[in-house]
Scaffold this motif. Sequence first.
Motif, PDB file in Angstrom:
ATOM      1  N   GLU A   2       0.841  -1.196   0.000  1.00 48.35           N
ATOM      2  CA  GLU A   2       0.000   0.000   0.000  1.00 48.35           C
ATOM      3  C   GLU A   2       0.877   1.247   0.000  1.00 48.35           C
ATOM      4  O   GLU A   2       1.845   1.344   0.774  1.00 48.35           O
ATOM      5  CB  GLU A   2      -0.922   0.012   1.228  1.00 48.35           C
ATOM      6  CG  GLU A   2      -1.964  -1.099   1.221  1.00 48.35           C
ATOM      7  CD  GLU A   2      -2.967  -0.954   2.354  1.00 48.35           C
ATOM      8  OE1 GLU A   2      -2.986   0.116   2.988  1.00 48.35           O
ATOM      9  OE2 GLU A   2      -3.728  -1.905   2.594  1.00 48.35           O
ATOM     10  N   TRP A   3       0.525   2.184  -0.876  1.00 47.48           N
ATOM     11  CA  TRP A   3       1.260   3.447  -0.937  1.00 47.48           C
ATOM     12  C   TRP A   3       1.069   4.235   0.360  1.00 47.48           C
ATOM     13  O   TRP A   3      -0.041   4.314   0.883  1.00 47.48           O
ATOM     14  CB  TRP A   3       0.770   4.307  -2.094  1.00 47.48           C
ATOM     15  CG  TRP A   3       1.046   3.791  -3.471  1.00 47.48           C
ATOM     16  CD1 TRP A   3       0.133   3.424  -4.412  1.00 47.48           C
ATOM     17  CD2 TRP A   3       2.324   3.615  -4.079  1.00 47.48           C
ATOM     18  NE1 TRP A   3       0.747   3.026  -5.562  1.00 47.48           N
ATOM     19  CE2 TRP A   3       2.100   3.128  -5.391  1.00 47.48           C
ATOM     20  CE3 TRP A   3       3.634   3.802  -3.651  1.00 47.48           C
ATOM     21  CZ2 TRP A   3       3.140   2.832  -6.277  1.00 47.48           C
ATOM     22  CZ3 TRP A   3       4.677   3.502  -4.527  1.00 47.48           C
ATOM     23  CH2 TRP A   3       4.429   3.036  -5.806  1.00 47.48           C
ATOM     24  N   GLN A   4       2.155   4.817   0.831  1.00 50.09           N
ATOM     25  CA  GLN A   4       2.094   5.733   1.964  1.00 50.09           C
ATOM     26  C   GLN A   4       2.122   7.153   1.395  1.00 50.09           C
ATOM     27  O   GLN A   4       3.165   7.814   1.362  1.00 50.09           O
ATOM     28  CB  GLN A   4       3.263   5.479   2.923  1.00 50.09           C
ATOM     29  CG  GLN A   4       3.353   4.036   3.404  1.00 50.09           C
ATOM     30  CD  GLN A   4       2.108   3.593   4.152  1.00 50.09           C
ATOM     31  OE1 GLN A   4       1.823   4.106   5.242  1.00 50.09           O
ATOM     32  NE2 GLN A   4       1.363   2.649   3.578  1.00 50.09           N
ATOM     33  N   LEU A  47       6.339   2.283  -0.092  1.00 47.93           N
ATOM     34  CA  LEU A  47       5.332   1.240  -0.271  1.00 47.93           C
ATOM     35  C   LEU A  47       5.422   0.293   0.922  1.00 47.93           C
ATOM     36  O   LEU A  47       6.452  -0.347   1.138  1.00 47.93           O
ATOM     37  CB  LEU A  47       5.576   0.462  -1.566  1.00 47.93           C
ATOM     38  CG  LEU A  47       4.563  -0.645  -1.878  1.00 47.93           C
ATOM     39  CD1 LEU A  47       3.250  -0.032  -2.361  1.00 47.93           C
ATOM     40  CD2 LEU A  47       5.116  -1.621  -2.921  1.00 47.93           C
ATOM     41  N   LEU A  48       4.352   0.253   1.726  1.00 54.05           N
ATOM     42  CA  LEU A  48       4.293  -0.673   2.857  1.00 54.05           C
ATOM     43  C   LEU A  48       3.970  -2.061   2.310  1.00 54.05           C
ATOM     44  O   LEU A  48       2.906  -2.283   1.738  1.00 54.05           O
ATOM     45  CB  LEU A  48       3.232  -0.232   3.859  1.00 54.05           C
ATOM     46  CG  LEU A  48       3.105  -1.075   5.126  1.00 54.05           C
ATOM     47  CD1 LEU A  48       4.388  -1.025   5.947  1.00 54.05           C
ATOM     48  CD2 LEU A  48       1.924  -0.606   5.961  1.00 54.05           C
ATOM     49  N   LEU A  49       4.916  -2.989   2.470  1.00 54.02           N
ATOM     50  CA  LEU A  49       4.788  -4.301   1.863  1.00 54.02           C
ATOM     51  C   LEU A  49       3.619  -5.079   2.465  1.00 54.02           C
ATOM     52  O   LEU A  49       3.378  -5.019   3.678  1.00 54.02           O
ATOM     53  CB  LEU A  49       6.093  -5.083   2.028  1.00 54.02           C
ATOM     54  CG  LEU A  49       7.324  -4.422   1.390  1.00 54.02           C
ATOM     55  CD1 LEU A  49       8.580  -5.228   1.670  1.00 54.02           C
ATOM     56  CD2 LEU A  49       7.122  -4.236  -0.114  1.00 54.02           C
ATOM     57  N   SER A  51      -5.331   4.277  -3.458  1.00 50.17           N
ATOM     58  CA  SER A  51      -5.365   3.722  -2.110  1.00 50.17           C
ATOM     59  C   SER A  51      -5.649   2.231  -2.189  1.00 50.17           C
ATOM     60  O   SER A  51      -6.122   1.725  -3.216  1.00 50.17           O
ATOM     61  CB  SER A  51      -6.448   4.420  -1.274  1.00 50.17           C
ATOM     62  OG  SER A  51      -7.722   4.265  -1.886  1.00 50.17           O
ATOM     63  N   GLY A  52      -5.350   1.532  -1.097  1.00 51.36           N
ATOM     64  CA  GLY A  52      -5.577   0.099  -1.077  1.00 51.36           C
ATOM     65  C   GLY A  52      -4.401  -0.660  -1.663  1.00 51.36           C
ATOM     66  O   GLY A  52      -3.407  -0.078  -2.116  1.00 51.36           O
ATOM     67  N   PRO A  53      -4.481  -1.979  -1.681  1.00 54.81           N
ATOM     68  CA  PRO A  53      -3.372  -2.806  -2.186  1.00 54.81           C
ATOM     69  C   PRO A  53      -3.103  -2.559  -3.675  1.00 54.81           C
ATOM     70  O   PRO A  53      -4.018  -2.449  -4.479  1.00 54.81           O
ATOM     71  CB  PRO A  53      -3.863  -4.238  -1.938  1.00 54.81           C
ATOM     72  CG  PRO A  53      -4.925  -4.114  -0.892  1.00 54.81           C
ATOM     73  CD  PRO A  53      -5.579  -2.796  -1.126  1.00 54.81           C
TER      74      PRO A  53
END
Length: 253
Positions: free
Chosen positions: A84-86, A110-112, A143-145
């Motif tokens: 998910e993009w921060q 990018l939060l894995l 937003s989102g995966p």
Amino acid sequence: MQAAESAPGKVRTARALLIALATLITMGVTASLGFWQLSRAAEKQALEDLINSRASLVPWTERDLLQVDAIHKGLHRLARLTGEWQQNATVFLDNRPMSGRSGFIVVTPLLLHGQSQAILVQRGWVPRNFTDRTKVPNIATPSGPVTIEGRLAPPPSHLFELGRAEPGPIRQNIDVQAFAQESKLNLLNASLLQTAPAASEFERDWPRFAAGVEKHHGYAFQWFAMCATAALLYFWFQIISPRRKHRPHGSES
């Protein structure tokens, strides 16, 4: 009287030894530099071969990325990461030209997926607003995966800057450790050069590693040529030319 007669001979001998010593030193130094350039060419060729071999491997996932014991072992390898993009931590790196134009490199962590670690993603290049240099482009960040593809690389390169940069969206550089503390993210010491899919607002003409082996071969040739020239000059002026001068008149050539 005899000592006085031998003085010119001693001077000639000392001069000949000095010239021979200078020639040997010149040949030794230039030959060593030539071999050093060849060794540098071999090192860079090995690095280029390693990068090309890694680029042909199956892309890593986020799990593969976190299982490796040292992140540098995966540099230049393709990766397909889900996360998910921060968006709130997006940074615009200033003074990063692409295709001869001035603009920004957009970097978003990018939060894995399913992990506590994040990686800096160099999403692409965008032009800057020359009317208002403090204004940043409006970048669409879903937003989102999301699943993105790219090439693993070191963190964004550092440019020279005066003083300490103030936090803000426009920056000259990113220090991974300092940015991790600022963004409260557990950042990997690497980045991803995103390659696909390409959004319309980004350009992704990322430079490829070029070993420059031909340049080192050219330098080696120059050094070896200087070495050979020093040897030829010595033999001509110190051996061949004196013998030609002392050859009896009328002798066959």
